[in-house]
Scaffold this motif. Structure first.
Motif, PDB file in Angstrom:
ATOM      1  N   VAL A 118     100.542 -54.839  10.285  1.00 54.43           N
ATOM      2  CA  VAL A 118     101.799 -55.123  10.978  1.00 54.43           C
ATOM      3  C   VAL A 118     102.940 -54.853  10.002  1.00 54.43           C
ATOM      4  CG1 VAL A 118     103.232 -56.868  12.087  1.00 54.43           C
ATOM      5  CG2 VAL A 118     100.766 -56.857  12.473  1.00 54.43           C
ATOM      6  N   ARG A 119     103.911 -54.108  10.433  1.00 55.91           N
ATOM      7  CA  ARG A 119     105.070 -53.816   9.578  1.00 55.91           C
ATOM      8  C   ARG A 119     106.293 -54.583  10.085  1.00 55.91           C
ATOM      9  NH1 ARG A 119     106.153 -47.923   7.485  1.00 55.91           N
ATOM     10  NH2 ARG A 119     104.595 -48.748   6.028  1.00 55.91           N
ATOM     11  N   LEU A 120     106.903 -55.358   9.209  1.00 52.17           N
ATOM     12  CA  LEU A 120     108.170 -56.015   9.480  1.00 52.17           C
ATOM     13  C   LEU A 120     109.270 -55.269   8.745  1.00 52.17           C
ATOM     14  CD1 LEU A 120     107.178 -59.778   9.010  1.00 52.17           C
ATOM     15  CD2 LEU A 120     107.003 -58.360  11.074  1.00 52.17           C
ATOM     16  N   ILE A 121     110.362 -55.012   9.421  1.00 45.95           N
ATOM     17  CA  ILE A 121     111.522 -54.342   8.831  1.00 45.95           C
ATOM     18  C   ILE A 121     112.666 -55.347   8.887  1.00 45.95           C
ATOM     19  CG2 ILE A 121     113.083 -52.370   8.976  1.00 45.95           C
ATOM     20  CD1 ILE A 121     110.717 -51.081  10.711  1.00 45.95           C
ATOM     21  N   ALA A 122     113.199 -55.717   7.720  1.00 40.57           N
ATOM     22  CA  ALA A 122     114.126 -56.851   7.663  1.00 40.57           C
ATOM     23  C   ALA A 122     115.449 -56.467   7.023  1.00 40.57           C
ATOM     24  CB  ALA A 122     113.497 -58.009   6.885  1.00 40.57           C
ATOM     25  N   LEU A 123     116.502 -57.110   7.527  1.00 45.16           N
ATOM     26  CA  LEU A 123     117.820 -56.995   6.907  1.00 45.16           C
ATOM     27  C   LEU A 123     118.448 -58.378   6.860  1.00 45.16           C
ATOM     28  CD1 LEU A 123     120.545 -55.774   9.354  1.00 45.16           C
ATOM     29  CD2 LEU A 123     118.174 -55.934  10.112  1.00 45.16           C
ATOM     30  N   ASN A 124     119.520 -58.506   6.130  1.00 47.70           N
ATOM     31  CA  ASN A 124     120.246 -59.770   6.029  1.00 47.70           C
ATOM     32  C   ASN A 124     121.659 -59.489   5.554  1.00 47.70           C
ATOM     33  OD1 ASN A 124     118.279 -59.495   3.471  1.00 47.70           O
ATOM     34  ND2 ASN A 124     120.220 -60.367   2.775  1.00 47.70           N
ATOM     35  N   ASP A 125     122.572 -60.400   5.865  1.00 47.42           N
ATOM     36  CA  ASP A 125     123.957 -60.321   5.382  1.00 47.42           C
ATOM     37  C   ASP A 125     124.611 -58.981   5.711  1.00 47.42           C
ATOM     38  OD1 ASP A 125     124.380 -62.937   3.615  1.00 47.42           O
ATOM     39  OD2 ASP A 125     122.346 -62.198   3.263  1.00 47.42           O
ATOM     40  N   PHE A 126     124.442 -58.551   6.943  1.00 48.56           N
ATOM     41  CA  PHE A 126     125.038 -57.285   7.370  1.00 48.56           C
ATOM     42  C   PHE A 126     126.561 -57.385   7.453  1.00 48.56           C
ATOM     43  CE2 PHE A 126     126.243 -54.412  10.965  1.00 48.56           C
ATOM     44  CZ  PHE A 126     125.987 -53.220  10.318  1.00 48.56           C
ATOM     45  N   GLU A 157     112.351 -44.240  11.011  1.00 48.18           N
ATOM     46  CA  GLU A 157     111.376 -43.680  10.070  1.00 48.18           C
ATOM     47  C   GLU A 157     110.292 -44.696   9.730  1.00 48.18           C
ATOM     48  OE1 GLU A 157     114.335 -40.608   7.597  1.00 48.18           O
ATOM     49  OE2 GLU A 157     113.577 -42.436   6.654  1.00 48.18           O
ATOM     50  N   LEU A 158     110.710 -45.940   9.494  1.00 46.49           N
ATOM     51  CA  LEU A 158     109.750 -46.965   9.078  1.00 46.49           C
ATOM     52  C   LEU A 158     108.820 -47.384  10.211  1.00 46.49           C
ATOM     53  CD1 LEU A 158     112.043 -49.201   6.836  1.00 46.49           C
ATOM     54  CD2 LEU A 158     110.235 -47.642   6.098  1.00 46.49           C
ATOM     55  N   ARG A 159     109.257 -47.201  11.443  1.00 46.58           N
ATOM     56  CA  ARG A 159     108.400 -47.555  12.568  1.00 46.58           C
ATOM     57  C   ARG A 159     107.482 -46.406  12.989  1.00 46.58           C
ATOM     58  NH1 ARG A 159     111.611 -51.640  16.620  1.00 46.58           N
ATOM     59  NH2 ARG A 159     109.468 -52.381  16.865  1.00 46.58           N
ATOM     60  N   ALA A 160     107.779 -45.195  12.536  1.00 44.69           N
ATOM     61  CA  ALA A 160     106.988 -44.029  12.930  1.00 44.69           C
ATOM     62  C   ALA A 160     105.533 -44.203  12.486  1.00 44.69           C
ATOM     63  CB  ALA A 160     107.581 -42.765  12.317  1.00 44.69           C
ATOM     64  N   GLY A 161     104.623 -43.985  13.386  1.00 48.33           N
ATOM     65  CA  GLY A 161     103.206 -44.066  13.068  1.00 48.33           C
ATOM     66  C   GLY A 161     102.661 -45.475  12.955  1.00 48.33           C
ATOM     67  N   GLN A 162     103.496 -46.468  13.200  1.00 46.81           N
ATOM     68  CA  GLN A 162     103.060 -47.867  13.101  1.00 46.81           C
ATOM     69  C   GLN A 162     102.750 -48.396  14.497  1.00 46.81           C
ATOM     70  OE1 GLN A 162     102.701 -49.548  10.047  1.00 46.81           O
ATOM     71  NE2 GLN A 162     103.082 -47.476   9.284  1.00 46.81           N
ATOM     72  N   ALA A 163     101.519 -48.802  14.720  1.00 47.86           N
ATOM     73  CA  ALA A 163     101.151 -49.335  16.023  1.00 47.86           C
ATOM     74  C   ALA A 163     101.804 -50.685  16.287  1.00 47.86           C
ATOM     75  CB  ALA A 163      99.625 -49.468  16.118  1.00 47.86           C
ATOM     76  N   HIS A 164     102.076 -51.429  15.226  1.00 48.95           N
ATOM     77  CA  HIS A 164     102.608 -52.782  15.366  1.00 48.95           C
ATOM     78  C   HIS A 164     103.749 -52.966  14.372  1.00 48.95           C
ATOM     79  CE1 HIS A 164      98.875 -53.196  17.515  1.00 48.95           C
ATOM     80  NE2 HIS A 164      98.173 -53.029  16.403  1.00 48.95           N
ATOM     81  N   THR A 167      95.400 -64.857  10.838  1.00 46.03           N
ATOM     82  CA  THR A 167      96.043 -65.275   9.588  1.00 46.03           C
ATOM     83  C   THR A 167      96.482 -64.055   8.786  1.00 46.03           C
ATOM     84  OG1 THR A 167      93.869 -65.378   8.524  1.00 46.03           O
ATOM     85  CG2 THR A 167      94.777 -67.442   9.400  1.00 46.03           C
ATOM     86  N   ILE A 168      97.499 -64.241   7.954  1.00 48.86           N
ATOM     87  CA  ILE A 168      97.947 -63.194   7.039  1.00 48.86           C
ATOM     88  C   ILE A 168      97.046 -63.222   5.817  1.00 48.86           C
ATOM     89  CG2 ILE A 168      99.847 -62.370   5.593  1.00 48.86           C
ATOM     90  CD1 ILE A 168     101.762 -63.765   7.562  1.00 48.86           C
ATOM     91  N   VAL A 169      96.334 -62.139   5.561  1.00 46.87           N
ATOM     92  CA  VAL A 169      95.424 -62.100   4.422  1.00 46.87           C
ATOM     93  C   VAL A 169      95.969 -61.270   3.273  1.00 46.87           C
ATOM     94  CG1 VAL A 169      93.387 -62.570   5.812  1.00 46.87           C
ATOM     95  CG2 VAL A 169      94.120 -60.190   5.461  1.00 46.87           C
ATOM     96  N   ALA A 170      96.982 -60.481   3.512  1.00 47.72           N
ATOM     97  CA  ALA A 170      97.606 -59.703   2.439  1.00 47.72           C
ATOM     98  C   ALA A 170      99.001 -59.295   2.893  1.00 47.72           C
ATOM     99  CB  ALA A 170      96.783 -58.462   2.087  1.00 47.72           C
ATOM    100  N   ALA A 171      99.897 -59.140   1.927  1.00 50.30           N
ATOM    101  CA  ALA A 171     101.271 -58.729   2.256  1.00 50.30           C
ATOM    102  C   ALA A 171     101.911 -58.090   1.043  1.00 50.30           C
ATOM    103  CB  ALA A 171     102.099 -59.929   2.716  1.00 50.30           C
ATOM    104  N   THR A 172     102.681 -57.066   1.290  1.00 46.50           N
ATOM    105  CA  THR A 172     103.493 -56.439   0.245  1.00 46.50           C
ATOM    106  C   THR A 172     104.903 -56.246   0.785  1.00 46.50           C
ATOM    107  OG1 THR A 172     102.920 -54.185   0.939  1.00 46.50           O
ATOM    108  CG2 THR A 172     101.523 -55.206  -0.749  1.00 46.50           C
TER     109      THR A 172
END
Length: 577
Positions: free
Chosen positions: A37-45, A83-90, A332-337
């Protein structure tokens, strides 16, 4: 701002450390592979629709001399998201607050409706509230979520297209409690379900919240009837609620952050400081990923319990890519970068296009931004003054800045007439959002960027003793010092006093005369301060209060009255320790 380390090393170190810290995690069976699962995050825009200025990035050819690249702009953010969502199923786009507020004129002139609309079109689904979401009160924030046109009257424009539908994304506010109902102002959490096929799915819970000091950082009238609860206690109480619904992968969106210390690469960020750290120390270990903000810093850190936390800086100049691995059997989340990726635009020359390619703007969003730019242009491009030297907002060791002096002088000049009869003015440094970094002509948009909150000037009577109390309150805040900027003729000295600081008794003078603690003085502040903002509650007790011009109008009038303005000497405040 510069990332903590070069991008590739950044991600590798984060990944290695996370894996090392997660040896105890339950791994799925070999025949039931983890789900990415890919999360794309921003803050303080902060409504920076056009661009966010420049950023420093590592120079692969010359590490001793970082590069400065043009970055930001919502049309470029949209491209990077795509770009970051390309090819990502989730995949999912989320944020950690301060999406609006303290915004440039292109967004602020229209009540930040352009930013709310275009962030939804970019793909944003969930965001925590930030303290700046409350700049114009929680009723206005509810309008931004739900839609409808703003009430006319403050010179700004609403519903450029005749209507405003509100945010297509969902604000979350677990620890913002409406005291009338005892319930959160917005939903405390959201659950995202990803279908896997064959009737199977995985779910992730997102808890959203803001720093509990928000009530002291915005005008009290705008958060009247709200209570800001402890962050860790609130999040921890929600974990069992989510797990009772079968949600075991939990991410925290929190508008609070850390202050990275410029030390060699340290994935644990062990030398950092900031309001997020004590929250993390008490946070339920089942919350494995934290998306943070508020400090405008760029970092990826790995703390206790294998927890990953990061921030994408500010103004849309970076996005954070989180890559999670979920056990589909236990959710459960088993790994994250995580990795912070720059959003390079083509508004200026790119010094290293091979290392940091410029993005192409999303055409549809660029057209919409251009509409708002055009609508704001007659006001934004009007020349309102000329500077012989830049005016920096960066304070000296005593806390005084050249631009702070000029703004205080402008507010004094605007209220010295027979109605207000002001003899001094005080300006909060947090209300000065940008400096005048170049000499030459000043456009209205440049002036507006320094003071984008639209506060009215308020003149009141204070005793000399109350003035000392106000100035001593500069060092009482929980998280930061807020040295007030003072108008010409006012002078004082301060020194450290134990864990805090205080004005040197008897040092406060006005036009060379000692301020008498028993005498009365007419003092101008903005409406944020007059309402007790930043903890200056003594100002709520001023007598004979008279309202005046909007702060930006006072500054524009001052610039026009001083067509060759230069930076004043910063000698009104002295630090003697």
């Amino acid at each position: 701002m510069m990332p903590r380390r070069p991008a590739l090393a950044f991600a590798l170190l984060a990944a290695l450390t996370l894996l090392a810290g997660c040896k105890h995690a339950v791994r799925p069976a070999a025949d039931d592979a983890p789900i990415a699962v890919r999360l794309i995050a921003l803050n303080d825009f902060h409504g920076y629709l056009q661009d966010g200025g420049t950023i420093k990035l590592p120079n692969p050819m010359d590490p001793a001399h970082p590069l400065r690249e043009p970055a930001g702009g919502i049309a470029y953010l949209a491209t990077r998201v795509r770009e970051l969502r390309a090819g990502q199923a989730h995949s999912l786009v989320v944020a950690a607050g301060d999406l609006v507020g303290a915004s440039p004129l292109t967004s602020a002139l229209f009540h930040d409706e352009p930013s709310i609309t275009l962030l939804g079109e970019l793909g944003l689904e969930f965001s925590s509230v930030g303290n700046h979401e409350f700049d114009h009160g929680h009723a206005e924030l509810l309008r931004l979520q739900r839609g409808g046109c703003a009430t006319p009257g403050d010179g700004r424009r609403s519903c450029l297209d005749g209507h405003f539908d509100g945010a297509s994304f969902q604000y979350l506010a677990a620890n913002v409690i409406d005291t009338r109902t005892g319930k959160p102002l917005f939903a405390p959490y959201a659950i995202k379900t990803f279908a896997l096929g064959d009737g199977r799915s995985i779910r992730i819970g997102f808890i959203g919240m803001v720093l509990r000091q928000t009530a002291t950082m915005v005008a009290p009238s705008g958060v009247a009837g709200l209570r800001f609860a402890d962050e860790a206690d609130t999040a921890n109480a929600l974990v069992p609620q989510l797990e009772a619904q079968g949600v075991h992968a939990i991410v925290l969106l929190i508008h609070q952050g850390v202050e990275p210390v410029p030390t060699p690469a340290d994935p644990s960020c062990g030398d950092d400081s900031g309001g997020l750290l004590p929250i993390l120390a008490r946070l339920d270990p089942r919350i494995r990923v934290v998306i943070s903000g508020h400090t405008h810093r760029v970092y990826v850190c790995h703390g206790a319990n294998g927890r990953l936390y990061a921030s994408a800086g500010s103004y849309g100049r970076f996005l954070t890519r989180y890559d999670l691995q979920l056990d589909p059997e236990h959710d459960t989340i088993v790994a994250a970068t995580a990795e912070n990726l720059p959003v390079i635009n083509d508004h200026a020359a790119n010094p290293a296009p091979d290392a940091y390619p410029s993005l192409k703007p999303d055409a549809a969003i660029a057209v919409q931004v251009a509409r708002y730019v055009k609508a704001a242009a007659p006001l934004a491009e009007r020349v309102v003054g000329h500077l012989r030297t830049p005016l920096s907002r960066v304070p000296n060791a005593a806390g005084e800045s050249p631009l702070g002096d000029v703004i205080a002088d402008a507010q004094l000049a605007a209220t010295q007439g027979p109605t207000q009869r002001a003899v001094m003015a005080l300006m909060n440094p947090g209300g000065i959002r940008n400096g005048f970094d170049h000499a030459g002509d000043v456009r209205y948009a440049d002036a507006y960027a320094t003071q984008p909150f639209g506060n009215n000037l308020m003149t009141m009577t204070l005793t000399g003793a109350q003035l000392y109390a106000v100035l001593d309150a500069q060092w009482r805040g929980e998280t930061r010092t807020a040295v007030l900027q003072v108008s010409k003729g006012l002078h004082y000295r301060w020194r450290r006093d134990g864990d805090g600081a205080a004005v040197v008794p008897g040092s406060l003078t006005l036009n060379g005369e000692a301020v008498d603690t028993q005498a009365s003085y007419r003092v101008t502040v903005n409406s944020f301060l007059a309402d007790g903002g930043d903890g200056f509650d003594t100002l709520q007790h001023g007598r004979d209060v008279v309202g005046g011009a909007v702060d930006i109008d006072a500054l524009v009038d001052y610039l026009q009255a001083h067509p060759a303005l230069a930076a004043p000497a910063t000698s009104r405040i002295e630090r003697v320790d």
